[in-house]
Design a protein around this motif. Structure first.
Motif: not given
Length: 184
Positions: A106-116, A119-135
């Protein structure tokens, strides 16, 4: 995967939906348009209750759930976050047709990340408000950061990577208050 592709195609074509859908062993990604909101809600209901064992065994493009246990359970795509927008009657159709593609990623990694490992390479999902606060915390005018306990921490460098496509970048901009706060 070809059965899932055909299921999506039949469901969308029957309802005159247009757009782009990518299917992979990782999941699904897409943008669709429909003649009205009811058709889009029907698609969302179908996705939320979709079960591989029952939905793809039917010769129809209708999603069927046969048992009480399956009705209680959540479908394969139940956790999708849908983003909806409306267009005015005077705007032209955003998509010329329906295109559903089977892709290796779905998102090209050049097959450097296996589908399994996704999740271990994923970051925490941020809401728009959380993202704005970090900025705001990392803005050059801010002299410090506060952690979750409200305690001050040393200010860390923030790197924002813009991964939008060329069309999105040409129509939407990030503005900088001060030049030293921006690196292009």
């Amino acid at each position: 995967m070809p059965l899932l592709e055909e299921h999506q195609r039949q469901f969308c074509e029957k309802r005159h939906m247009r757009g782009r859908i990518l299917l992979s062993v990782e999941g699904i990604n897409g943008t669709l348009s429909a003649e009205n909101e009811e058709v889009m809600e029907e698609y969302i209901r179908m996705m939320n209750t979709f079960h591989l064992t029952t939905s793809l065994t039917s010769s129809s493009c209708e999603t069927t759930v046969n048992t009480t246990e399956e009705r209680k359970g959540k479908g394969l795509f139940h956790n999708i976050e849908y983003k909806k927008s409306k267009s005015s009657l005077h705007q032209r159709e955003p998509f010329p047709d329906l295109k559903i593609s089977l892709v290796s990623e779905i998102v090209s990694t050049g097959h450097t990340v296996h589908v399994n490992e996704i999740q271990s390479h994923s970051a925490t999902h941020l809401s728009p408000t959380q993202f704005h606060n970090i900025l705001q915390q990392h803005h050059p005018s801010s002299s410090h950061n506060k952690n979750n306990n409200g305690e001050e921490e040393e200010k860390k460098e923030l790197v924002l990577i813009d991964i939008r496509n060329t069309f999105e970048q040409s129509n939407c901009f990030f503005y900088c208050i001060t030049q030293e706060g921006c690196q292009l």
